[in-house]
Every structure is written in C-alpha cells, then in structure tokens.
Scaffold this active site. Structure first.
Site, PDB file in Angstrom:
ATOM      1  N   SER A 146     -14.721  26.816 -27.460  1.00 33.58           N
ATOM      2  CA  SER A 146     -14.889  25.580 -28.216  1.00 33.58           C
ATOM      3  C   SER A 146     -13.925  25.628 -29.399  1.00 33.58           C
ATOM      4  O   SER A 146     -13.677  26.691 -29.966  1.00 33.58           O
ATOM      5  CB  SER A 146     -16.327  25.482 -28.717  1.00 33.58           C
ATOM      6  N   ASN A 158      -1.943  -2.758  13.278  1.00 36.11           N
ATOM      7  CA  ASN A 158      -3.401  -2.573  13.269  1.00 36.11           C
ATOM      8  C   ASN A 158      -3.822  -1.318  14.039  1.00 36.11           C
ATOM      9  O   ASN A 158      -4.658  -0.539  13.574  1.00 36.11           O
ATOM     10  CB  ASN A 158      -4.103  -3.808  13.855  1.00 36.11           C
ATOM     11  N   LYS A 185      -7.957   3.734   2.384  1.00 41.51           N
ATOM     12  CA  LYS A 185      -7.204   4.979   2.244  1.00 41.51           C
ATOM     13  C   LYS A 185      -7.429   5.673   0.909  1.00 41.51           C
ATOM     14  O   LYS A 185      -7.575   6.894   0.853  1.00 41.51           O
ATOM     15  CB  LYS A 185      -5.717   4.719   2.467  1.00 41.51           C
ATOM     16  N   GLN A 231      -7.205  -2.048   4.416  1.00 41.04           N
ATOM     17  CA  GLN A 231      -6.139  -1.271   3.782  1.00 41.04           C
ATOM     18  C   GLN A 231      -6.708  -0.421   2.635  1.00 41.04           C
ATOM     19  O   GLN A 231      -6.173   0.626   2.298  1.00 41.04           O
ATOM     20  CB  GLN A 231      -5.072  -2.229   3.253  1.00 41.04           C
ATOM     21  N   GLU A 236     -19.054  22.515 -14.613  1.00 39.14           N
ATOM     22  CA  GLU A 236     -19.446  21.169 -15.066  1.00 39.14           C
ATOM     23  C   GLU A 236     -18.578  20.105 -14.400  1.00 39.14           C
ATOM     24  O   GLU A 236     -19.050  19.024 -14.036  1.00 39.14           O
ATOM     25  CB  GLU A 236     -19.291  21.059 -16.586  1.00 39.14           C
ATOM     26  N   SER A 262       0.830  -1.209   0.000  1.00 36.90           N
ATOM     27  CA  SER A 262       0.000   0.000   0.000  1.00 36.90           C
ATOM     28  C   SER A 262       0.865   1.261   0.000  1.00 36.90           C
ATOM     29  O   SER A 262       0.348   2.369   0.062  1.00 36.90           O
ATOM     30  CB  SER A 262      -0.920   0.000   1.222  1.00 36.90           C
ATOM     31  N   TYR A 307      -9.424  -6.736  12.745  1.00 35.98           N
ATOM     32  CA  TYR A 307      -8.815  -6.192  11.534  1.00 35.98           C
ATOM     33  C   TYR A 307      -8.840  -7.214  10.409  1.00 35.98           C
ATOM     34  O   TYR A 307      -8.601  -8.393  10.614  1.00 35.98           O
ATOM     35  CB  TYR A 307      -7.357  -5.770  11.821  1.00 35.98           C
ATOM     36  N   LYS A 350     -18.798  30.039 -28.520  1.00 34.57           N
ATOM     37  CA  LYS A 350     -19.024  29.367 -27.237  1.00 34.57           C
ATOM     38  C   LYS A 350     -18.148  29.899 -26.099  1.00 34.57           C
ATOM     39  O   LYS A 350     -16.986  30.212 -26.282  1.00 34.57           O
ATOM     40  CB  LYS A 350     -18.742  27.854 -27.387  1.00 34.57           C
ATOM     41  N   THR A 399     -39.614  26.777  -8.516  1.00 35.40           N
ATOM     42  CA  THR A 399     -39.925  25.450  -7.982  1.00 35.40           C
ATOM     43  C   THR A 399     -40.230  24.624  -9.227  1.00 35.40           C
ATOM     44  O   THR A 399     -40.776  25.154 -10.204  1.00 35.40           O
ATOM     45  CB  THR A 399     -41.135  25.454  -7.028  1.00 35.40           C
ATOM     46  N   HIS A 400     -39.852  23.374  -9.212  1.00 35.51           N
ATOM     47  CA  HIS A 400     -39.992  22.502 -10.403  1.00 35.51           C
ATOM     48  C   HIS A 400     -39.262  23.096 -11.612  1.00 35.51           C
ATOM     49  O   HIS A 400     -39.631  22.817 -12.754  1.00 35.51           O
ATOM     50  CB  HIS A 400     -41.465  22.266 -10.775  1.00 35.51           C
TER      51      HIS A 400
HETATM   52  N1  ARG Z   1      -0.947  -1.490   5.507  1.00 34.08           N
HETATM   53  C1  ARG Z   1      -1.901  -1.999   6.437  1.00 34.08           C
HETATM   54  C2  ARG Z   1      -3.208  -1.209   6.316  1.00 34.08           C
HETATM   55  O1  ARG Z   1      -3.196  -0.181   5.791  1.00 34.08           O
HETATM   56  C3  ARG Z   1      -1.383  -1.858   7.836  1.00 34.08           C
HETATM   57  C4  ARG Z   1      -1.977  -2.829   8.790  1.00 34.08           C
HETATM   58  C5  ARG Z   1      -1.513  -4.192   8.435  1.00 34.08           C
HETATM   59  N2  ARG Z   1      -1.844  -5.132   9.453  1.00 34.08           N
HETATM   60  C6  ARG Z   1      -1.671  -6.433   9.283  1.00 34.08           C
HETATM   61  N3  ARG Z   1      -2.034  -7.194  10.245  1.00 34.08           N
HETATM   62  N4  ARG Z   1      -1.249  -6.934   8.162  1.00 34.08           N
HETATM   63  O2  ARG Z   1      -4.247  -1.650   6.749  1.00 34.08           O
END
Ligand code: ARG
Length: 480
Positions: free
Chosen positions: A297, A130, A345, A342, A310, A43, A337, A303, A175-176
C-alpha cells in the site's frame, strides 16, 4: 504471379480509408457511406483476430471449388498461393487493414485481388460472408477450447501437487463460513480439481457440438453450384457439414454455450480467488502469498494485498456480463443472419483473454502459496469444531441414538462456552455432570488428527483418502 504489396507497416497502425464503398458493393450503389456508417458497420478492428481461420477456410473452399470443377485448377492454385502470402503479411504486421473494407473477410479478399488479379473474384463463388463468418468463429472457438483445456489441466496439476503436499494438513472446514468440522487442506484443494474437471468436460462437450461446418450454407439457402460440403468440412477438421443451411448461418448457440461454460468456470475461479483473499487476511493468516503475487500500500507500510486474487474475482464479472450481452443480442433475432450477430465476437474475445489471464494468475499463485500449517491446525480445534466427533463418540461408545448424542453434545458445548474453554479442556467431572456415562476415552475423540483420519468414507477428508484421491485425479485428469 504475386504482385508486390502497396500495403506495408505494422498491423496495428491506423486504418486507412482507401476504398470506396461502391467498389465493394458493385453497381447497386451510387454513393459511398457516411463517415459514421463506416464506423458503426466496420468490425475489422476486432475481427482481424480471425485472420488465420478466415484464410484457412478460404483455402479449403478454393480447393473444393477446383475439385468440383466450379473454378479452374489454375485459379484455385493462385488463390491458395495468394492466401498464403496474405497470411505471412498479417503475421509479420505488414498488412494494412482498411475500415472501409469492413471486416476480415473483405480485407483478405481485396488484398487477394491486388496479389493475384481477377482470379480472386472467383473465391466467393457459392459462398457468403454469412457462412464464412460462422465457419471462422467456430474454428477460432474450437482452437481456444483446446488451449483452455491445456491451461485448466495445468491448474489442476498444481492443485493436485499442493494437495499431495498437504494431504494431512488440518484446517477448519466451513459451512455458512462458520467453523464446521476439521478437514484436510489437501481435500479442500482437490474440491477445486473436481470443479475444473467438470469445466473441462463441459468444454469438451461444447467442442463436439460446435464441430460442424457451416461452410457452403452460403447466404442462408445453400447454393446452385455443385459444391462438396463434406470435403470442406473434412479439410477443416469438422465432423460433418451442418444439416440445415438456415441454421448454419443463424446459429450462435455455440458461442452462447462457450460463454456459459466460461461463466461457470469463472465462478469457480472467483470462489477460489475469494478464499485466497480471505486466507491472506491477518484474521485468517492461513496463507502467505509470495512477493510476486502481492502488492503493498502506498500509505500503510504493513499491508500485503492479494491484488491478483481480487482481480480474478472482479474480472469474472466481465465474463458473466459478456454472456448476458450476447444472450440479449440474440434473443430478438429472427432467422437467418442479422448484422447484430457481428457483435458476438467482442464478448468471445474478451472472455477468452480474461480466462487466460485469470488462469495464468491462479496457476502462478497456487504454485507459490505458503500455508501456515500451525495456524490452520490451531484454528481447526477452536470454535468447537470437534462437536460432531464428540456426538459420534456417544453413538459409537455409549450406543446412544444420534439425536440424543447431538443434544448431550450441545449441552457440553454450552458448558465449554460458559467456561470460555474448548471442549477438550473440560474436565472429566465437568463432562460427567452433563452425562454420567462419559469415560476418559472421550478425550481421544477430541484429537483433531484422529478426527480427520476417521473420516475415511469414500470421498472423505482422511489423509489416506486424500492421497488415494491424488493418484486417482492424476490418472483421470492428467493421464499420469
Ligand atoms: N462482419 C460480418 C459479421 O461479423 C460478416 C457477415 C456479414 N454479412 C452480411 N450479410 N453483411 O457478422
């Protein structure tokens, strides 16, 4: 002693595969991972954005480990110094991120080992990735919420300024998407200030709720070391440690809540963007967007396209999609977990970047929008927008019940339509043919500026109410 880095170069250079997986996992594994395993597992390409939070949380952890006597003060000092060096390396783009080291946590820890030697191995005492990742992400989202609040405040501020400029500019209210009643442009713009105010309130609630520390939950069950979770929580600006270690590592409510709020905010931005697009059309022509926010354009020379608006409208689709993505990722996960988490993010980062971009574009556009007051006012009169005022006149001046007034006004609108004129262009004779009691006074009720001024109920569209609302909004949202 800080050893010299063998890693140097810009942070975005290709990842190096310079570590064997079994260096990380220790004795449990004989062989390294398959190439594709490295790829699916890593990651670091995206979670490197957590580096500052990761380093700060590690520093707080190391300080706590020394103060509770779990590690020596010397080791703790070396760890903190090494982490500071890593922070600078990453900031300067001199850190080599390795895909084999999977994520930001292990990249930092491994580099710490290079810098300070064996003491680095003590940092992970009484901690797991974790609780580490949950802590980092909470810190990251908290910081972004604060920045977003500033941007939302700026957008409110330009909207309030424009509302003040246009407190008595008349436009049709819809409205509408049908002409309904004349309103003031200032009043219309302040509607968005209220929406953004609620968005800020939601973000602040979310901030309060997420501001608890997962650190010290370890893998899921806590730890046998005598750690002080209150100390790390305080050091990182959290209100308290999370009460349940299983919840601490498995909860992603805070991300879902953040994304939900982002989606609602996105919907507000998109509705406004849609109005800008409509208002810029030749048919409406209420707004002239500055050159800096318009595009031409390549084939049609006449234009002027409102591309930025948009794109705000379109990009909000990604925000809503991101919320959906994470809801689907989380819905099947048992406690505690799972690696699926992961994937939380990317949606958070994408959404945050999109929000910042769209907010900046809206702030820019609102500041430079040039409203065509005459055009808006002319439109406010057309389409029998004064019909409600007329009905109200029958009630007030002729003491008619509102339902009868509504009926009589409907007959007048029909007559005006048959004659292809506006209501105020009907002669008194023509009006009296519908309702004999009508007097010349009726024409006063058909003056658009009088119509908007008369709607002076609290929260109404009258210019004086808009000016009062501008002052109130400045106090409430901008503290001025
Ligand atoms: N890169 C992992 C994440 O973002 C970190 C936690 C990993 N934990 C594990 N038990 N493999 O979630």
């Amino acid at each position: 002693m800080v050893k010299t880095s063998k890693n140097s170069g810009p942070s975005d250079k290709p990842l190096e595969n310079d570590t064997n997986a079994n260096d990380i996992w220790g004795g449990r594994f004989d062989g390294g991972p398959a190439e594709i395993m490295l790829k699916i597992n890593a990651s670091i390409d995206f979670d490197r954005r957590l580096f500052a939070q990761d380093i700060n949380a590690s520093k707080a952890h190391a300080i706590m480990l020394a103060s509770t006597g779990i590690i020596s003060q010397n080791d703790s000092d070396d760890i903190v110094m090494g982490l500071d060096t890593i922070f600078k390396e990453i900031k300067k783009g001199e850190f080599n991120f390795s895909q084999k080291l999977e994520d930001i946590h292990m990249n930092v820890e491994s580099r710490l080992g290079e810098l300070i030697g064996s003491a680095a191995g003590r940092l992970h005492t009484a901690r797991s990735r974790n609780d580490q990742v949950a802590t980092d992400l909470r810190l990251w989202v908290r910081e972004e919420i604060d920045k977003l609040d500033d941007s939302l405040k700026s957008l409110q501020s330009v909207l309030i300024d424009r509302a003040e400029d246009h407190a008595s500019t008349v436009m049709p209210g819809f409205t509408h998407l049908q002409t309904a009643q004349p309103v003031t442009l200032g009043h219309h713009l302040l509607a968005y200030v209220e929406m953004l105010g609620r968005d800020r309130g939601r973000l602040s609630d979310c901030r309060d709720r997420l501001n608890e520390s997962p650190l010290g939950a370890a893998a899921l069950g806590g730890t046998s070391f005598p750690i002080d979770r209150y100390m790390t929580a305080k050091e990182l600006g959290f209100s308290r440690p999370m009460a349940n270690s299983i919840d601490a590592v498995s909860d992603r409510d805070f991300v879902l809540e953040y994304l939900s709020i982002a989606a609602i905010l996105g919907v507000h931005m998109s509705r406004f963007a849609e109005e800008i697009v409509l208002w810029c059309s030749v048919q409406f022509s209420y707004v002239h967007l500055s050159d800096s926010f318009s595009t031409g354009s390549s084939i049609m020379p006449q234009k002027r396209n409102p591309d930025a608006a948009e794109l705000v409208r379109a990009k909000v689709g990604n925000i809503i999609g991101a919320l959906n993505t994470l809801l689907v990722v989380m819905k099947g996960l048992p406690l505690a977990y799972s690696k699926d988490m992961q994937e939380d993010k990317l949606p958070v980062f994408t959404v945050t970047d999109t929000l910042n971009l769209c907010l900046a574009a809206l702030i820019g556009m609102v500041g430079e929008m040039d409203f065509d007051k005459d055009r808006m006012q002319a439109d406010a009169i057309s389409g029998h927008a004064m019909a409600t005022d007329l009905a109200d006149w029958f009630v007030k001046d002729l003491n008619m019940p509102f339902r009868d007034a509504h009926h009589v006004t409907g007959l007048l609108v029909r007559l005006a339509e048959e004659k292809n004129v506006e209501l105020n262009q009907l002669s008194l004779d023509e009006m009296q043919s519908i309702s004999p009691g009508i007097t010349n006074e009726i024409y006063k009720a058909l003056r658009v500026t009088d119509a908007v001024s008369s709607r002076s109920s609290f929260g109404g569209t009258a210019p004086k109410m808009v000016l009062a609302a501008v002052l109130e909004a400045r106090k409430r949202y901008l503290n001025i």
